[in-house]
Design a protein around this motif. Sequence first.
Motif, short mmCIF file in Angstrom:
data_model
loop_
_atom_site.label_atom_id
_atom_site.label_comp_id
_atom_site.label_asym_id
_atom_site.label_seq_id
_atom_site.Cartn_x
_atom_site.Cartn_y
_atom_site.Cartn_z
N LYS A 18 2.99 0.77 -20.09
CA LYS A 18 2.33 2.28 -20.66
C LYS A 18 1.07 2.57 -21.07
CE LYS A 18 6.88 1.05 -23.19
NZ LYS A 18 6.99 1.22 -25.15
N ARG A 19 0.63 4.31 -20.21
CA ARG A 19 -1.00 3.79 -20.98
C ARG A 19 -1.14 4.04 -22.26
NH1 ARG A 19 -3.82 8.56 -21.51
NH2 ARG A 19 -5.22 8.78 -20.11
N LEU A 20 -2.59 3.62 -22.42
CA LEU A 20 -2.72 3.95 -23.96
C LEU A 20 -4.93 4.77 -23.75
CD1 LEU A 20 -2.72 4.12 -26.90
CD2 LEU A 20 -3.92 1.90 -26.93
N GLY A 21 -4.90 5.83 -23.35
CA GLY A 21 -6.83 6.69 -23.29
C GLY A 21 -7.31 6.30 -24.52
N ILE A 22 -7.94 5.32 -24.26
CA ILE A 22 -9.31 5.02 -25.09
C ILE A 22 -11.05 5.79 -24.86
CG2 ILE A 22 -10.19 3.35 -26.14
CD1 ILE A 22 -7.91 1.60 -25.44
N ILE A 23 -11.32 6.69 -25.99
CA ILE A 23 -12.12 6.71 -25.91
C ILE A 23 -13.25 5.96 -26.70
CG2 ILE A 23 -14.48 8.66 -26.94
CD1 ILE A 23 -11.47 10.02 -26.64
N MET A 24 -14.55 5.08 -25.41
CA MET A 24 -15.11 3.82 -25.79
C MET A 24 -17.04 4.45 -25.94
SD MET A 24 -13.44 0.29 -23.79
CE MET A 24 -14.17 -0.31 -25.09
N HIS A 25 -17.40 4.47 -27.27
CA HIS A 25 -18.33 5.07 -27.32
C HIS A 25 -19.23 4.01 -27.98
CE1 HIS A 25 -21.59 6.30 -29.58
NE2 HIS A 25 -21.75 7.41 -28.74
N GLY A 26 -20.51 3.69 -27.33
CA GLY A 26 -21.25 2.45 -27.52
C GLY A 26 -21.09 1.40 -26.61
N MET A 108 -25.09 6.39 -36.58
CA MET A 108 -24.14 7.30 -36.41
C MET A 108 -22.89 6.68 -36.54
SD MET A 108 -26.11 7.76 -32.06
CE MET A 108 -24.37 8.92 -32.13
N ARG A 109 -22.62 5.91 -37.09
CA ARG A 109 -20.90 5.92 -36.72
C ARG A 109 -19.82 6.33 -37.88
NH1 ARG A 109 -21.65 0.10 -36.99
NH2 ARG A 109 -21.17 0.49 -34.60
N ILE A 129 -18.96 -0.52 -41.17
CA ILE A 129 -18.82 1.10 -40.77
C ILE A 129 -19.42 2.26 -41.71
CG2 ILE A 129 -16.59 0.28 -41.19
CD1 ILE A 129 -15.90 1.71 -43.91
N ALA A 130 -20.53 1.75 -41.92
CA ALA A 130 -21.50 3.05 -42.55
C ALA A 130 -22.23 1.88 -43.07
CB ALA A 130 -21.03 3.30 -43.64
N ASP A 131 -23.68 2.83 -43.81
CA ASP A 131 -24.70 2.11 -44.13
C ASP A 131 -24.68 2.34 -45.68
OD1 ASP A 131 -26.20 4.26 -44.09
OD2 ASP A 131 -28.36 3.70 -43.72
N ASP A 132 -24.19 3.24 -46.31
CA ASP A 132 -24.27 3.55 -47.14
C ASP A 132 -22.48 3.34 -48.30
OD1 ASP A 132 -24.98 5.55 -49.92
OD2 ASP A 132 -22.76 6.15 -49.38
N ILE A 133 -22.01 3.14 -49.45
CA ILE A 133 -20.65 2.72 -49.64
C ILE A 133 -19.95 3.63 -50.06
CG2 ILE A 133 -21.30 2.71 -52.67
CD1 ILE A 133 -18.70 0.12 -51.46
N ASP A 134 -20.70 4.83 -50.44
CA ASP A 134 -20.30 6.56 -50.33
C ASP A 134 -19.49 6.72 -49.30
OD1 ASP A 134 -20.20 6.83 -53.54
OD2 ASP A 134 -22.28 7.46 -53.05
#
Length: 397
Positions: A18-26, A108-109, A129-134
């Motif tokens: 089965k195919r799974l398309g994945i956009i890979m950034h960075g 950017m994430r 996943i971020a540099d800020d908790i909020d």
Amino acid sequence: MTEQTRVAGATEGALQPKRLGIIMHGVTGRMGMNQHLIRSIAAIRAEGGVPLSDGTRVMPDPILVGRNAEKVARLAAEHGIERWTSDLDGALANADDTVFFDAGTTLMRCDLLRKAIEAGKHVYCEKPIADDIDDALSVARLAREKGVKNGVVQDKLFLPGLRKLRRLIDAGFFGRILSVRGEFGYWVFEGDWMPAQRPSWNYREKDGGGIILDMLCHWRYVLDNLFGEVKAVSCLGATHIPTRWDENGEPYEADADDAAYATFELAGGVIAHINSSWAVRVRRDDLVTFQVDGTHGSAVAGLTKCWSQARVNTPKPVWNPDIPQTIDFFDTWAEVPDNEPYPNGFRVQWEEFIRHVVEDAPWKYDLMEGVKGVQLAKLGLQSWKERRWLDVPELEG
């Protein structure tokens, strides 16, 4: 070369993956290229895809995305990837690609994840996943609201050394665990007479650099999953090397912390202390080591190996500074054997996430786990600034 956006066609047949398309950034960066593209997705493709519970397989079909079209095209060609683009919005608009992955810069994430989630993509990403908790909380909550599957890389849990520690814990080897001592780091050259082996952004605060934000995210999931939930933290940071030289040989002010000395109180009364430094020279078993001491035994784990010492094998030294030590303390430990194969940890977690997306296999490393890492890093920075212990509050998802 023109940008390639062709979707690989799937051949009909019962045995066709089965195919799974994945956009890979960075993935033009060091970590994204080596661990996620080459050793994970490309390796999975070379071996016929990810096996599923029903005996079929799923084949990742990545499209590489980056701002530098020439660089992305070259990387794709080198590793047999047919699709690449510098048009992120165009890639997100393709309904045939259902997963978005990001290993770009921390700053950017969060925006990238939001954009992908709003486009209906399942998302998987590097930490923090971020540099800020909020911001971290908002993107994790958005993923839940939109009903997309989501995950964050927690690679240290899949290291052979830590998996052997897990085996010892599950077997009751330690008795009651008393303490954990971690040593992480190595000397990162300043970049003047010897090129630095880490990117310069790591040492600039404005670019999201700093070892506390980077490594306390790791230590959160290691401590939570192996030794006990983190309840409180005391952290002292330092910028030991104030001037470094960038990729162009130009000096710059390194104003981000390059070392962190953190103590953690864990559930059950376990005390953990972890030193993290890019300004330390290594004289230990590996670039990272964890020593776990318990009432019935102790163990020391590195990236791949682990040594244990039971209480019945513990030597009985006597303090006497007037004569040379007669005990060879290294010789009194036994190596934990490789009783099972240990594939690349990044690849293992990729395979688990792909199964989660395709067949709803169990998965625990969602973006809320990534939020916990950001929370601890921000508390570590606050503890350093205020020079005090801080409790780690429960997060409301």
